[in-house]
Scaffold this motif. Structure first.
Motif, PDB file in Angstrom:
ATOM      1  N   LEU D   5      46.187   2.301 -25.721  1.00  0.00           N
ATOM      2  CA  LEU D   5      46.087   2.419 -27.106  1.00  0.00           C
ATOM      3  C   LEU D   5      46.837   1.197 -27.766  1.00  0.00           C
ATOM      4  O   LEU D   5      48.040   0.887 -27.201  1.00  0.00           O
ATOM      5  CB  LEU D   5      46.768   3.614 -27.474  1.00  0.00           C
ATOM      6  N   TYR D   6      46.611   0.845 -28.976  1.00  0.00           N
ATOM      7  CA  TYR D   6      47.172  -0.207 -29.586  1.00  0.00           C
ATOM      8  C   TYR D   6      47.759   0.277 -31.108  1.00  0.00           C
ATOM      9  O   TYR D   6      46.870   1.005 -31.984  1.00  0.00           O
ATOM     10  CB  TYR D   6      46.418  -1.500 -29.905  1.00  0.00           C
ATOM     11  N   PHE D   7      48.945  -0.181 -31.635  1.00  0.00           N
ATOM     12  CA  PHE D   7      49.323   0.395 -33.140  1.00  0.00           C
ATOM     13  C   PHE D   7      49.822  -0.779 -33.824  1.00  0.00           C
ATOM     14  O   PHE D   7      50.178  -1.891 -33.365  1.00  0.00           O
ATOM     15  CB  PHE D   7      50.108   1.412 -32.747  1.00  0.00           C
ATOM     16  N   ALA D   8      49.786  -0.711 -34.981  1.00  0.00           N
ATOM     17  CA  ALA D   8      50.264  -1.639 -36.065  1.00  0.00           C
ATOM     18  C   ALA D   8      49.595  -2.989 -35.940  1.00  0.00           C
ATOM     19  O   ALA D   8      48.505  -3.041 -35.723  1.00  0.00           O
ATOM     20  CB  ALA D   8      51.873  -1.527 -35.956  1.00  0.00           C
ATOM     21  N   ALA D  57      54.587   2.114 -23.974  1.00  0.00           N
ATOM     22  CA  ALA D  57      54.903   3.343 -23.564  1.00  0.00           C
ATOM     23  C   ALA D  57      53.774   3.791 -22.612  1.00  0.00           C
ATOM     24  O   ALA D  57      52.535   3.409 -22.814  1.00  0.00           O
ATOM     25  CB  ALA D  57      54.746   4.295 -24.908  1.00  0.00           C
ATOM     26  N   ASP D  59      52.169   6.881 -20.576  1.00  0.00           N
ATOM     27  CA  ASP D  59      52.041   8.403 -20.729  1.00  0.00           C
ATOM     28  C   ASP D  59      52.997   8.912 -21.718  1.00  0.00           C
ATOM     29  O   ASP D  59      53.855   9.775 -21.394  1.00  0.00           O
ATOM     30  CB  ASP D  59      52.138   9.187 -19.266  1.00  0.00           C
ATOM     31  N   GLU D  60      53.388   8.197 -22.991  1.00  0.00           N
ATOM     32  CA  GLU D  60      54.240   8.798 -24.275  1.00  0.00           C
ATOM     33  C   GLU D  60      55.504   8.701 -23.987  1.00  0.00           C
ATOM     34  O   GLU D  60      56.159   9.141 -24.612  1.00  0.00           O
ATOM     35  CB  GLU D  60      53.569  10.185 -24.569  1.00  0.00           C
ATOM     36  N   ALA D  61      55.981   7.725 -22.744  1.00  0.00           N
ATOM     37  CA  ALA D  61      57.337   7.395 -22.908  1.00  0.00           C
ATOM     38  C   ALA D  61      57.505   5.951 -22.551  1.00  0.00           C
ATOM     39  O   ALA D  61      56.855   5.208 -21.891  1.00  0.00           O
ATOM     40  CB  ALA D  61      57.849   8.106 -21.238  1.00  0.00           C
ATOM     41  N   PHE D  62      58.533   5.617 -23.527  1.00  0.00           N
ATOM     42  CA  PHE D  62      58.923   4.158 -23.325  1.00  0.00           C
ATOM     43  C   PHE D  62      59.263   3.570 -21.974  1.00  0.00           C
ATOM     44  O   PHE D  62      59.614   4.334 -21.071  1.00  0.00           O
ATOM     45  CB  PHE D  62      60.204   3.950 -24.188  1.00  0.00           C
ATOM     46  N   GLU D  74      47.626   7.188 -19.821  1.00  0.00           N
ATOM     47  CA  GLU D  74      47.564   6.276 -21.203  1.00  0.00           C
ATOM     48  C   GLU D  74      48.501   5.323 -21.158  1.00  0.00           C
ATOM     49  O   GLU D  74      49.831   5.581 -20.930  1.00  0.00           O
ATOM     50  CB  GLU D  74      47.514   7.464 -22.130  1.00  0.00           C
ATOM     51  N   ALA D  76      50.196   2.686 -24.045  1.00  0.00           N
ATOM     52  CA  ALA D  76      50.435   2.362 -25.474  1.00  0.00           C
ATOM     53  C   ALA D  76      51.036   1.313 -25.586  1.00  0.00           C
ATOM     54  O   ALA D  76      52.229   0.811 -25.070  1.00  0.00           O
ATOM     55  CB  ALA D  76      50.901   3.460 -26.466  1.00  0.00           C
ATOM     56  N   PHE D  78      52.843  -1.688 -28.500  1.00  0.00           N
ATOM     57  CA  PHE D  78      53.101  -1.680 -30.095  1.00  0.00           C
ATOM     58  C   PHE D  78      54.172  -2.508 -30.319  1.00  0.00           C
ATOM     59  O   PHE D  78      54.844  -2.726 -29.268  1.00  0.00           O
ATOM     60  CB  PHE D  78      53.185  -0.273 -30.630  1.00  0.00           C
ATOM     61  N   PRO D  80      57.909  -2.976 -32.229  1.00  0.00           N
ATOM     62  CA  PRO D  80      59.199  -2.080 -32.478  1.00  0.00           C
ATOM     63  C   PRO D  80      59.077  -1.231 -33.558  1.00  0.00           C
ATOM     64  O   PRO D  80      58.286  -1.784 -34.358  1.00  0.00           O
ATOM     65  CB  PRO D  80      60.434  -3.125 -32.673  1.00  0.00           C
ATOM     66  N   VAL D  81      59.441   0.148 -33.102  1.00  0.00           N
ATOM     67  CA  VAL D  81      58.948   1.097 -34.233  1.00  0.00           C
ATOM     68  C   VAL D  81      60.024   0.892 -35.484  1.00  0.00           C
ATOM     69  O   VAL D  81      61.303   0.465 -35.389  1.00  0.00           O
ATOM     70  CB  VAL D  81      59.468   2.297 -33.582  1.00  0.00           C
TER      71      VAL D  81
END
Lengths: 84, 149, 149, 84
Positions: D5-8, D57, D59-62, D74, D76, D78, D80-81
Motif C-alpha cells: 500500500l502506498y500513501f500521499a 508499516a 501489518d499496520e504497525a510501524f 500487508e 504500507a 508512506f 512521515p505522517v
C-alpha cells in the motif's frame, strides 16, 4: 472611614459581611490591622485567630501581612481562595 | 482579547468555543477546560461565594497576563457563583490560538491562576451539614510553575 | 474508555464534551482540543488522506496508552479525513477526569501522538496548486516528551 | 503474495495506491525490500529515492529499516505522517 469586607468563614465567624470602621492611628501594617480588629469582638477574635489562614486585599488587590495600610477605600479579609 | 465574566447562570461551553472560531481562518487550535461539581463523599451541592469587584479585576488581570505571555487569538473565561448541584459546570476557560502549544499552556495557566488568585470560596453541602473547602497546597504548587524568575 | 473514530463528516465538539459528563457526578474536569484548518499563505483547502485500518489500530492503541497512564473517566477522539475548508475542524480530543491535571496532560499527550503516529497525510490546496505538508521536527520533539525512560 | 500500500506522495510517484507482489527470496530487512521495490519502475525509484523521508508499516504497525520482513499480509510505505 474604611469599608471592611469579610468572606466565607471569616464572614461567618464575625457575623457580618461588611462594616464601616474608623481605623485608629498607628496601624503601620496589615498585621497591625488584624491585631486591632481581633480586639473588637469575640467573633472577630475567632475569625482572625489563625493568621496563617487569613488573606487580605486592599482596594481589591492582595497584600502581604507586612504591607502598609495606606489610605484605602476598602479592605477585604478572607480565607485562602478556593475557586476554579 | 480574553473576555471574562462571572454569572449565576449555566453556560454553554460548545457555543463559547464555537464563537472563538466563527468567521475566522487563522485559528488552528481551540482548547477548552470545564470544571464540574463532583459528588465526592456524598456532596449534595457546592455553594460558591465571591467578592465581585475583586473577582472582576483579578480575572481581567489574569486574562491580560495570559494574552501578554502567549500568541493567542481569542478566549473566554466564565466563572459561576451561587449554589451548584453535582454534575453542573462551575468554570470554563476557552482559548484560541494558531497552534496547540500556546492554547494548552494558556488554558492551564489560567486555570492554575483562577484556583489561587480569584476570590471565590467553595462551601460543600452534604445534606444538612456544610463545610468550607480548604485551599490545596497542590494548587499553589501548580500556580507557582508559572512564576517568572 | 476513550472512544476513537475517523469520519469525513463534521463533528460537534460541544455535544462530544457534554456526553462525557451526562448523568455522572464523578467528573470534575473536561478538556477539549479542537484543531482547525488555517488559511495560511492563501490556503484554500486541506485534503487529508489516511490509511484507514492502521489509523483505527493506532488511534485505539494511543487511546489505551492514555487510559493506562492517567486516571481518566472518559474520552473521545475523532479525526476527519477528506477535503476540508479553512475554519473547519479537523480533529477533536475530549478528555474527562476527576481533576484537571490528568485531563490536560492526557489531551496534550493524545494530540502529540496523533501528530506523529496516526497515519494521516495533509495536502494543502492553494487555488489550483497543491503540495503535501512536510512533517515538523517540533511535533517529534513534542511527542518525545512522553517517552518513558 | 503481499499487498503493498502506498500513501500521499509515495502513492503519487508510484502512480498507484496498491499492488500485490510476490517478494523475491533473500529480502532480510525492510531496507532490502525498499532497495528491491526501487528497481521495479522509474516511479518506484523516484518515490523511494529519499529513504530518510520514507516510513514503513508491516501489518499496520510501524517498523524500522532494519526490521525483518517476516511473512506479512500487508506492507504500507508512506512519508512521515502529518495528521492531527
Amino acid at each position: 472611614m474604611v469599608d471592611l469586607l469579610y468572606f466565607a468563614w471569616v464572614r461567618e465567624r464575625i457575623g457580618s459581611g461588611a462594616e464601616r470602621l474608623a481605623l485608629p492611628d498607628g496601624l503601620a501594617s496589615v498585621a497591625d490591622l488584624l491585631d486591632w480588629l481581633a480586639t473588637l469582638s469575640p467573633g472577630h477574635a475567632a475569625a482572625l485567630a489563625d493568621r496563617g489562614a487569613i488573606r487580605v486585599a486592599i482596594d481589591e488587590a492582595f497584600v502581604a501581612a507586612d504591607a502598609p495600610i495606606g489610605t484605602p477605600r476598602e479592605i477585604a479579609i478572607f480565607p485562602p481562595v478556593t475557586g476554579g | 482579547m480574553i473576555a471574562t465574566a462571572t454569572q449565576a447562570e449555566p453556560f454553554d461551553t460548545g457555543a463559547i468555543a464555537a464563537a472563538l472560531t466563527a468567521g475566522r481562518h487563522d485559528v488552528g487550535a481551540v482548547v477548552t477546560f470545564t470544571g464540574h461539581v463532583r459528588a465526592d463523599d456524598g456532596l449534595t451541592a457546592l455553594v460558591l461565594e465571591h467578592y465581585p469587584a475583586m473577582t472582576d479585576r483579578q480575572m481581567a488581570g489574569i486574562a491580560a497576563e495570559a494574552w501578554a505571555r502567549w500568541p493567542l487569538l481569542g478566549g473566554t473565561i466564565i466563572h459561576r457563583y451561587g449554589r451548584l448541584l453535582p454534575g453542573e459546570a462551575i468554570v470554563v476557560v476557552a482559548i484560541a490560538s494558531a497552534h496547540r502549544g500556546a492554547a494548552f499552556e494558556a488554558a492551564e495557566f489560567l486555570m492554575d491562576w483562577l484556583k489561587t488568585r480569584a476570590p471565590f470560596w467553595k462551601r460543600e453541602e452534604h445534606g444538612n451539614a456544610s463545610r468550607w473547602v480548604a485551599a490545596k497546597a497542590s494548587d499553589d504548587e501548580a500556580a507557582s510553575r508559572w512564576e517568572k524568575p
